[in-house]
Design a protein around this motif. Structure first.
Motif, PDB file in Angstrom:
ATOM      1  N   LEU A  52       0.821  -1.215   0.000  1.00 15.03           N
ATOM      2  CA  LEU A  52       0.000   0.000   0.000  1.00 15.03           C
ATOM      3  C   LEU A  52       0.854   1.264   0.000  1.00 15.03           C
ATOM      4  N   ALA A  53       1.966   1.232   0.715  1.00 14.23           N
ATOM      5  CA  ALA A  53       2.861   2.398   0.731  1.00 14.23           C
ATOM      6  C   ALA A  53       3.415   2.677  -0.668  1.00 14.23           C
ATOM      7  N   VAL A  54       3.748   1.632  -1.417  1.00  8.25           N
ATOM      8  CA  VAL A  54       4.248   1.825  -2.783  1.00  8.25           C
ATOM      9  C   VAL A  54       3.123   2.327  -3.683  1.00  8.25           C
ATOM     10  N   LEU A  55       1.945   1.711  -3.580  1.00  4.60           N
ATOM     11  CA  LEU A  55       0.826   2.137  -4.417  1.00  4.60           C
ATOM     12  C   LEU A  55       0.489   3.602  -4.184  1.00  4.60           C
ATOM     13  N   ASP A  56       0.657   4.061  -2.961  1.00  2.33           N
ATOM     14  CA  ASP A  56       0.345   5.450  -2.613  1.00  2.33           C
ATOM     15  C   ASP A  56       1.295   6.453  -3.279  1.00  2.33           C
ATOM     16  N   LEU A  57       2.360   5.979  -3.896  1.00  2.00           N
ATOM     17  CA  LEU A  57       3.244   6.869  -4.650  1.00  2.00           C
ATOM     18  C   LEU A  57       2.562   7.378  -5.918  1.00  2.00           C
ATOM     19  N   GLY A  58       1.556   6.663  -6.382  1.00  3.83           N
ATOM     20  CA  GLY A  58       0.856   7.047  -7.600  1.00  3.83           C
ATOM     21  C   GLY A  58      -0.163   8.140  -7.362  1.00  3.83           C
ATOM     22  N   ASP A  59      -0.593   8.757  -8.455  1.00  4.86           N
ATOM     23  CA  ASP A  59      -1.677   9.739  -8.377  1.00  4.86           C
ATOM     24  C   ASP A  59      -2.996   9.028  -8.084  1.00  4.86           C
ATOM     25  N   THR A  60      -3.141   7.828  -8.645  1.00  5.27           N
ATOM     26  CA  THR A  60      -4.282   6.955  -8.354  1.00  5.27           C
ATOM     27  C   THR A  60      -3.752   5.535  -8.264  1.00  5.27           C
ATOM     28  N   TYR A  61      -4.490   4.685  -7.574  1.00  6.06           N
ATOM     29  CA  TYR A  61      -4.102   3.282  -7.492  1.00  6.06           C
ATOM     30  C   TYR A  61      -5.329   2.443  -7.191  1.00  6.06           C
ATOM     31  N   GLY A  62      -5.175   1.142  -7.367  1.00  3.06           N
ATOM     32  CA  GLY A  62      -6.300   0.262  -7.094  1.00  3.06           C
ATOM     33  C   GLY A  62      -5.969  -1.196  -7.344  1.00  3.06           C
ATOM     34  N   LEU A  63      -7.011  -2.007  -7.301  1.00  5.21           N
ATOM     35  CA  LEU A  63      -6.917  -3.437  -7.578  1.00  5.21           C
ATOM     36  C   LEU A  63      -7.878  -3.777  -8.700  1.00  5.21           C
ATOM     37  N   THR A  64      -7.459  -4.671  -9.564  1.00  2.00           N
ATOM     38  CA  THR A  64      -8.309  -5.170 -10.635  1.00  2.00           C
ATOM     39  C   THR A  64      -8.412  -6.681 -10.459  1.00  2.00           C
ATOM     40  N   ALA A  65      -9.629  -7.198 -10.505  1.00  4.84           N
ATOM     41  CA  ALA A  65      -9.842  -8.639 -10.381  1.00  4.84           C
ATOM     42  C   ALA A  65     -10.406  -9.186 -11.685  1.00  4.84           C
ATOM     43  N   THR A  66      -9.810 -10.272 -12.159  1.00  2.00           N
ATOM     44  CA  THR A  66     -10.293 -10.973 -13.346  1.00  2.00           C
ATOM     45  C   THR A  66     -10.337 -12.459 -13.008  1.00  2.00           C
ATOM     46  N   GLU A  67     -10.775 -13.247 -13.944  1.00  2.00           N
ATOM     47  CA  GLU A  67     -10.783 -14.698 -13.730  1.00  2.00           C
ATOM     48  C   GLU A  67      -9.372 -15.235 -13.537  1.00  2.00           C
ATOM     49  N   ALA A  68      -8.387 -14.555 -14.097  1.00  2.00           N
ATOM     50  CA  ALA A  68      -6.995 -14.992 -13.994  1.00  2.00           C
ATOM     51  C   ALA A  68      -6.358 -14.640 -12.651  1.00  2.00           C
ATOM     52  N   GLY A  69      -6.955 -13.711 -11.899  1.00  2.00           N
ATOM     53  CA  GLY A  69      -6.391 -13.309 -10.617  1.00  2.00           C
ATOM     54  C   GLY A  69      -6.556 -11.823 -10.368  1.00  2.00           C
ATOM     55  N   GLN A  70      -5.832 -11.328  -9.371  1.00  2.00           N
ATOM     56  CA  GLN A  70      -5.903  -9.917  -9.009  1.00  2.00           C
ATOM     57  C   GLN A  70      -4.589  -9.220  -9.356  1.00  2.00           C
ATOM     58  N   THR A  71      -4.725  -7.958  -9.724  1.00  2.00           N
ATOM     59  CA  THR A  71      -3.577  -7.121 -10.061  1.00  2.00           C
ATOM     60  C   THR A  71      -3.678  -5.818  -9.285  1.00  2.00           C
ATOM     61  N   ALA A  72      -2.576  -5.427  -8.649  1.00  2.00           N
ATOM     62  CA  ALA A  72      -2.484  -4.110  -8.017  1.00  2.00           C
ATOM     63  C   ALA A  72      -1.823  -3.182  -9.025  1.00  2.00           C
ATOM     64  N   TRP A  73      -2.306  -1.940  -9.082  1.00  2.00           N
ATOM     65  CA  TRP A  73      -1.748  -0.987 -10.038  1.00  2.00           C
ATOM     66  C   TRP A  73      -1.694   0.404  -9.437  1.00  2.00           C
ATOM     67  N   LEU A  74      -0.776   1.190  -9.976  1.00  2.00           N
ATOM     68  CA  LEU A  74      -0.730   2.615  -9.659  1.00  2.00           C
ATOM     69  C   LEU A  74      -0.495   3.365 -10.952  1.00  2.00           C
ATOM     70  N   ARG A  75      -1.006   4.561 -11.002  1.00  2.00           N
ATOM     71  CA  ARG A  75      -0.908   5.391 -12.201  1.00  2.00           C
ATOM     72  C   ARG A  75      -0.269   6.716 -11.820  1.00  2.00           C
ATOM     73  N   ILE A  76       0.724   7.110 -12.610  1.00  2.00           N
ATOM     74  CA  ILE A  76       1.431   8.366 -12.385  1.00  2.00           C
ATOM     75  C   ILE A  76       1.262   9.223 -13.635  1.00  2.00           C
TER      76      ILE A  76
END
Length: 84
Positions: A52-76
């Motif tokens: 969460l500390a790393v994700l908070d470096l982004g302007d936005t961040y979140g989690l995406t869930a698909t049938e293949a699994g979950q992905t954490a992302w951040l956007r700068i």
């Protein structure tokens, strides 16, 4: 945030996610921004506060869930590149 600062944050976030997960993060160019993502694994779940500390470096961040699994992302969002 200046252009050089953006690049520093992008490289730092990608490196930290790679270190936390033990696998390479993905850096994806988008119009006007960079998105960095990593698959959620049991290793990352055990590192949740640090993730969460790393994700908070982004302007936005979140989690995406698909049938293949979950992905954490951040956007700068990128600023204007320096003039040559």
């Amino acid at each position: 945030m200046g252009y050089d600062r953006h690049l520093t944050v992008i490289h730092s976030a990608a490196a930290q996610l790679t270190a936390l997960a033990g696998e390479a993060s993905r850096v994806i160019e988008e119009p006007g921004a960079i998105r960095i993502e990593i698959d959620i694994t049991p290793v990352l779940v055990r590192q949740w506060p640090r993730l969460l500390a790393v994700l908070d470096l982004g302007d936005t961040y979140g989690l995406t869930a698909t049938e293949a699994g979950q992905t954490a992302w951040l956007r700068i969002a990128l600023g204007t590149a320096p003039s040559c």
